[in-house]
Design a protein around this motif. Structure first.
Motif, PDB file in Angstrom:
ATOM      1  N   LEU A 244      76.417  48.345 -29.777  1.00  0.00           N
ATOM      2  CA  LEU A 244      75.541  47.196 -29.549  1.00  0.00           C
ATOM      3  C   LEU A 244      76.321  45.889 -29.615  1.00  0.00           C
ATOM      4  CD1 LEU A 244      72.385  48.184 -31.642  1.00  0.00           C
ATOM      5  CD2 LEU A 244      72.815  48.535 -29.198  1.00  0.00           C
ATOM      6  N   GLU A 245      76.113  45.072 -28.601  1.00  0.00           N
ATOM      7  CA  GLU A 245      76.738  43.756 -28.542  1.00  0.00           C
ATOM      8  C   GLU A 245      75.632  42.705 -28.457  1.00  0.00           C
ATOM      9  OE1 GLU A 245      79.827  41.167 -25.713  1.00  0.00           O
ATOM     10  OE2 GLU A 245      79.443  43.287 -25.318  1.00  0.00           O
ATOM     11  N   GLY A 246      75.637  41.765 -29.368  1.00  0.00           N
ATOM     12  CA  GLY A 246      74.636  40.712 -29.350  1.00  0.00           C
ATOM     13  C   GLY A 246      73.357  41.057 -30.084  1.00  0.00           C
ATOM     14  N   PHE A 247      73.365  42.160 -30.840  1.00  0.00           N
ATOM     15  CA  PHE A 247      72.166  42.514 -31.602  1.00  0.00           C
ATOM     16  C   PHE A 247      72.089  41.642 -32.852  1.00  0.00           C
ATOM     17  CE2 PHE A 247      69.390  44.799 -34.411  1.00  0.00           C
ATOM     18  CZ  PHE A 247      68.474  45.416 -33.574  1.00  0.00           C
ATOM     19  N   VAL A 248      70.910  41.056 -33.085  1.00  0.00           N
ATOM     20  CA  VAL A 248      70.710  40.187 -34.243  1.00  0.00           C
ATOM     21  C   VAL A 248      69.997  40.973 -35.334  1.00  0.00           C
ATOM     22  CG1 VAL A 248      69.690  38.053 -35.102  1.00  0.00           C
ATOM     23  CG2 VAL A 248      70.570  38.165 -32.755  1.00  0.00           C
ATOM     24  N   MET A 249      70.637  41.103 -36.479  1.00  0.00           N
ATOM     25  CA  MET A 249      70.051  41.828 -37.618  1.00  0.00           C
ATOM     26  C   MET A 249      69.321  40.848 -38.533  1.00  0.00           C
ATOM     27  SD  MET A 249      73.016  44.605 -38.568  1.00  0.00           S
ATOM     28  CE  MET A 249      71.980  45.394 -39.806  1.00  0.00           C
ATOM     29  N   ASN A 250      68.014  40.756 -38.366  1.00  0.00           N
ATOM     30  CA  ASN A 250      67.197  39.898 -39.221  1.00  0.00           C
ATOM     31  C   ASN A 250      66.244  40.728 -40.070  1.00  0.00           C
ATOM     32  OD1 ASN A 250      68.322  37.494 -38.506  1.00  0.00           O
ATOM     33  ND2 ASN A 250      66.612  36.761 -37.287  1.00  0.00           N
ATOM     34  N   ARG A 251      65.145  41.152 -39.455  1.00  0.00           N
ATOM     35  CA  ARG A 251      64.152  41.942 -40.166  1.00  0.00           C
ATOM     36  C   ARG A 251      63.391  42.812 -39.176  1.00  0.00           C
ATOM     37  NH1 ARG A 251      58.623  40.193 -40.320  1.00  0.00           N
ATOM     38  NH2 ARG A 251      58.246  38.367 -38.998  1.00  0.00           N
ATOM     39  N   VAL A 252      62.721  43.817 -39.713  1.00  0.00           N
ATOM     40  CA  VAL A 252      61.907  44.707 -38.897  1.00  0.00           C
ATOM     41  C   VAL A 252      60.458  44.267 -39.007  1.00  0.00           C
ATOM     42  CG1 VAL A 252      61.130  47.081 -38.567  1.00  0.00           C
ATOM     43  CG2 VAL A 252      63.500  46.623 -39.196  1.00  0.00           C
ATOM     44  N   LEU A 253      59.787  44.095 -37.874  1.00  0.00           N
ATOM     45  CA  LEU A 253      58.408  43.623 -37.851  1.00  0.00           C
ATOM     46  C   LEU A 253      57.427  44.771 -38.027  1.00  0.00           C
ATOM     47  CD1 LEU A 253      56.405  41.284 -37.382  1.00  0.00           C
ATOM     48  CD2 LEU A 253      56.586  41.722 -34.928  1.00  0.00           C
ATOM     49  N   GLY A 254      57.687  45.901 -37.346  1.00  0.00           N
ATOM     50  CA  GLY A 254      56.804  47.053 -37.473  1.00  0.00           C
ATOM     51  C   GLY A 254      55.695  47.111 -36.454  1.00  0.00           C
ATOM     52  N   ASP A 255      55.728  46.258 -35.410  1.00  0.00           N
ATOM     53  CA  ASP A 255      54.700  46.334 -34.380  1.00  0.00           C
ATOM     54  C   ASP A 255      54.931  47.567 -33.504  1.00  0.00           C
ATOM     55  OD1 ASP A 255      56.051  45.430 -31.610  1.00  0.00           O
ATOM     56  OD2 ASP A 255      56.903  44.239 -33.226  1.00  0.00           O
ATOM     57  N   TYR A 256      53.979  47.852 -32.631  1.00  0.00           N
ATOM     58  CA  TYR A 256      54.021  49.097 -31.861  1.00  0.00           C
ATOM     59  C   TYR A 256      55.275  49.201 -31.001  1.00  0.00           C
ATOM     60  CZ  TYR A 256      53.348  47.417 -27.086  1.00  0.00           C
ATOM     61  OH  TYR A 256      53.559  46.858 -25.853  1.00  0.00           O
ATOM     62  N   PHE A 257      55.682  48.096 -30.365  1.00  0.00           N
ATOM     63  CA  PHE A 257      56.795  48.164 -29.427  1.00  0.00           C
ATOM     64  C   PHE A 257      58.123  48.284 -30.147  1.00  0.00           C
ATOM     65  CE2 PHE A 257      59.511  46.338 -25.938  1.00  0.00           C
ATOM     66  CZ  PHE A 257      59.314  47.399 -25.062  1.00  0.00           C
ATOM     67  N   GLU A 258      58.270  47.585 -31.249  1.00  0.00           N
ATOM     68  CA  GLU A 258      59.498  47.694 -32.034  1.00  0.00           C
ATOM     69  C   GLU A 258      59.664  49.118 -32.551  1.00  0.00           C
ATOM     70  OE1 GLU A 258      61.211  44.744 -35.268  1.00  0.00           O
ATOM     71  OE2 GLU A 258      59.803  46.129 -36.174  1.00  0.00           O
ATOM     72  N   THR A 259      58.578  49.719 -33.048  1.00  0.00           N
ATOM     73  CA  THR A 259      58.621  51.109 -33.513  1.00  0.00           C
ATOM     74  C   THR A 259      59.034  52.037 -32.386  1.00  0.00           C
ATOM     75  OG1 THR A 259      56.872  50.643 -35.130  1.00  0.00           O
ATOM     76  CG2 THR A 259      57.280  52.957 -34.583  1.00  0.00           C
TER      77      THR A 259
END
Length: 581
Positions: A244-259
Motif C-alpha cells: 500500500l502506497e498513500g494509505f493513511v492510518m487514522n482510525r476505523v469507522l466501522g460503517d458498512y463500506f469500510e467493513t
C-alpha cells in the motif's frame, strides 16, 4: 427527513425489498408497527447508501432528491468516504463532486477544532488524493485559520485556507471512464478551444473511455469540476494488490463500506475473478465491484488485464500504458514461474508492530502498513520485503526489533526456496520449484464468518504455517481440509500452559510467579533477586522485559488491571527449579 440513527434492522429484509406484511411475525412484533419498519428501512438505506430506484425506500420516500440530500448529509456527518457508486446522482442531482464533498468535511473539522485523526482511514486516504490534505497539511491549515490579525483575532473562514480546486488525479488510468458533470455556462466560457471540443465530445458520446481522450485536457476539465471519473469493474476482472502506497492510518469507522473493504482486502488475490470472489464471500456482486473499484481509484490495486485495446488509445497515455504493462508483466512472470502449490504463513499484529516501531526504512514500513491494514502480503511482494529486511540496519538500542526482522527474513527465505515442501515440479524445465508464500494476519481473517474463512483458505492454499507464539487473545485460524504446521492452539503460549509444562513434563523451568489481579506488593518477590531482568506478562498482552530493580513499582501498576505472570530471565548456568506460588 430526520437524520438516521445508528440502529438498523437486519439488512437482508431491506435488500430483498420485503414489505412489512411479509416480514416474519417475530420481526413485526419487535418493530411494533409499520411506521417503525419504514423508519428502519430509511435509516438502513441512508447508512448503506442504497440507490433510490433499486431499493425498498422508493416505496416510502416520495422525493428522490430529498433522499439523496439526506444521504449526503449522513455520509458527511459520519465522515464516510464519498459514495462513488452513486456519483451520477451525487454530481448531477445533488451538485456535489468529490472535491466539494471533502471540502465540506474539512470545513466542518476546522470549524469545530477536530483532530485529523478523527478522519477514518479510507476517507483520509481519498482526501489526500482529492484535496492534497494529509496530516501535516491539515495541521498547517488549522494553524493558518487561527492566525487572524489584530488584537481581537477572528478565525479565518475555511474557504479562504482550503484548496480552491481538486488535485491532479495521480491514480488516473487509461481504462477509467470520463463522464460529464454539472456544467455551468459561466465555466464553459473560460475553456480553451481544445478543452471545449473535448467536453462537447463527452457530452455527445456520453461516458467515454479516458484513454481515447487527451490526458492533459481531461485532467484540466476535472480540476474545473466539469467532468468526473468512474472506475468500471467487470465480472471476470482480476486485480493485484501491491504494498500500500498513500494509505493513511487514522482510525476505523466501522460503517458498512469500510467493513466490506477490509473483508475484500484479505480475501482477494490475483488469480480469483471478481465474480468468483463474490460467490466465495457470499456478498452481492455489485458490492464487491464497488469495493474493488475503490481500491483501483485509490491506487491500492491494479487490474491485471484491462479490457482495452491499448494500440487505439491517445498517444498522451503512452507513459501510463507502459507503467501499467510493466506491473502486469511483473505479476504474470512471477505467477508462471511457480507451481500451483501455495502456502499461507499466519501471523498476528505483534509482528507488524515490531516492523512499525523499529527504526527501519520507509519501504519496510510500507510493507508493515500493508500487512496490518490489508491483512495480507502476496508472494509477488515478498522479494521486496525480504530485501528490505536484509538491508535493515542492526539497532543496538532496539535489538528486539532487529531480532524479529532477522527471524522473519530467514523464515520467509527458507519457506520460499525449500523444494522439499513443494507440491509439484516444473517438468518442462526439469526444475523442482518451491511453493508460493502469502502472509496472512489472523485478526484480518477473523472478520470473515467461519464458513467463509474456511472457503477462502481451502480454495487458495495447500498448506498453513503459523508463527509462534501468538499474542494472548488471538484466535488461531485453521481449516478442516488444509494441513496446518504450528501450534494446535493459541493457548499453548499462555501462562497456564507454561505452568502445566513446568509441573507435569519438565519438573523445572525458570522461576515463575502468578499473581492475582488486585494484589498489592510491599516488596519485590525475593525469588527474583538473583536475576537482573524478568519477563512480566500482563493478561492478554505480550511480555515486557523489566529490570529487577524496578520490578516492585511495575508490578503494582499492572496488577490494578488484571492478573500478572512473572518469569525470571536467567543467564546461562542460572536455571533453577520452577517455583509455583
Amino acid at each position: 427527513m430526520d437524520t438516521p440513527d445508528e440502529s438498523v434492522l437486519d439488512g437482508s429484509f431491506v435488500r430483498r425489498k420485503v414489505p412489512f406484511d411479509k416480514l416474519p411475525t417475530s420481526i413485526q412484533q419487535t418493530l411494533g408497527s409499520r411506521k417503525e419498519w419504514e423508519k428502519a428501512v430509511v435509516n438502513y438505506s441512508l447508512s448503506h447508501q442504497l440507490r433510490f430506484k433499486r431499493s425498498l425506500v422508493k416505496s416510502i420516500v416520495r422525493n428522490e432528491l430529498e433522499y439523496y440530500k439526506a444521504m449526503l448529509k449522513h455520509s458527511q456527518d459520519h465522515l464516510m468516504i464519498y459514495p462513488y457508486h452513486l456519483a451520477d446522482v451525487m454530481v448531477m442531482q445533488c451538485e456535489t463532486t468529490p472535491f466539494l464533498y471533502y471540502h465540506n468535511i474539512f470545513s466542518f473539522m476546522l470549524e469545530h477544532d477536530r483532530s485529523y485523526d478523527t478522519l477514518p482511514n479510507f476517507s483520509a486516504s481519498d482526501g489526500v488524493l482529492t484535496m492534497g490534505i494529509g496530516r501535516n497539511e491539515y495541521i498547517e491549515i488549522m494553524n493558518k485559520s487561527k492566525a487572524g490579525k489584530g488584537m481581537f483575532r477572528k478565525r479565518l473562514k475555511p474557504k479562504t485556507v482550503l484548496p480552491a480546486e481538486p488535485m491532479i488525479p495521480a491514480k488516473l488510468d487509461f481504462w477509467w471512464t470520463v463522464c460529464v458533470g454539472h456544467v455551468l455556462e459561466s465555466a464553459v466560457k473560460d475553456l480553451s478551444p481544445a478543452e471545449h471540443a473535448t467536453l462537447d465530445r463527452i457530452i455527445e458520446q456520453g461516458p467515454t473511455l479516458a484513454g481515447s481522450l487527451d490526458r492533459d485536457i481531461i485532467i484540466a476539465l476535472y480540476q474545473k469540476q466539469l467532468v468526473y471519473f468512474t472506475v468500471e469493474i467487470q465480472d471476470d476482472d482480476t486485480i493485484y494488490i501491491p504494498p500500500l502506497e498513500g494509505f493513511v492510518m487514522n482510525r476505523v469507522l466501522g460503517d458498512y463500506f469500510e467493513t466490506l473493504l477490509y473483508k475484500v482486502f484479505v480475501s482477494i488475490d490475483e488469480r480469483t475473478t471478481v465474480k468468483e470472489l463474490s460467490g466465495l464471500l457470499e456478498i452481492d456482486l455489485n458490492l464487491v465491484k464497488d469495493a474493488v473499484s475503490m481500491y483501483c481509484r485509490l491506487g491500492f490495486a491494479f487490474k491485471r488485464h484491462p479490457h482495452t485495446a491499448t494500440e487505439k488509445l491517445n498517444k498522451s497515455w503512452n507513459k501510463a500504458i507502459k507503467k501499467s504493462a510493466m506491473q502486469i508483466i511483473a505479476v504474470d512472470t512471477k505467477e508462471g514461474a511457480y507451481t500451483t502449490g501455495r502456502m499461507a504463513v499466519l501471523f498476528d499484529s505483534t509482528m507488524t508492530g515490531f516492523l512499525m516501531m523499529g527504526n527501519f526504512s520507509s519501504e519496510l514500513k510500507q510493507h508493515a502498513v500493508t500487512l496490518f491494514e490489508a491483512g495480507k502480503l502476496s508472494d509477488n511482494s515478498l522479494p521486496s520485503l525480504i530485501h528490505q529486511l536484509t538491508i535493515a540496519p542492526q539497532q543496538e538500542e532496539a535489538h528486539e526489533f532487529s531480532g524479529h526482522a532477522i527471524v522473519l527474513r530467514n523464515t520467509l527465505s527458507y519457506l520460499r526456496h525449500n523444494t522439499s515442501i513443494s507440491v509439484g515440479s516444473n517438468e518442462e524445465k526439469g526444475i523442482d520449484l518451491g511453493m508460493q508464500v502469502d502472509l496472512l494476519r489472523c485478526e484480518s481473517l477473523a472478520v470473515l464468518a467461519p464458513s467463509i474463512r474456511n472457503s477462502v483458505l481451502n480454495k487458495n492454499y495447500n498448506l498453513l504455517v503459523s508463527m509462534a507464539p501468538f499474542a494472548p487473545g488471538v484466535r488461531l485460524l485453521q481449516s478442516s481440509l488444509v494441513p496446518h504446521v504450528g501450534s494446535p492452539s493459541a493457548d499453548v503460549s499462555s501462562a497456564w500452559f507454561k505452568l502445566f509444562l513446568y509441573s507435569k513434563i519438565w519438573h523445572g523451568g525458570p522461576v515463575s510467579l502468578l499473581l492475582v489481579a488486585g494484589t498489592v506488593l510491599k516488596r519485590a518477590p525475593s525469588c527474583f533477586f538473583p536475576f537482573e531482568e524478568v519477563l512480566v506478562y500482563s493478561w492478554k498482552h505480550e511480555a515486557d522485559t523489566i529490570a529487577t530493580s524496578s520490578l516492585l513499582h511495575h508490578l503494582n501498576d499492572v496488577l490494578r488491571y488484571g492478573p500478572v505472570f512473572v518469569q525470571a530471565l536467567p543467564r546461562r548456568k542460572q536455571f533453577e527449579h520452577t517455583h509455583h506460588l
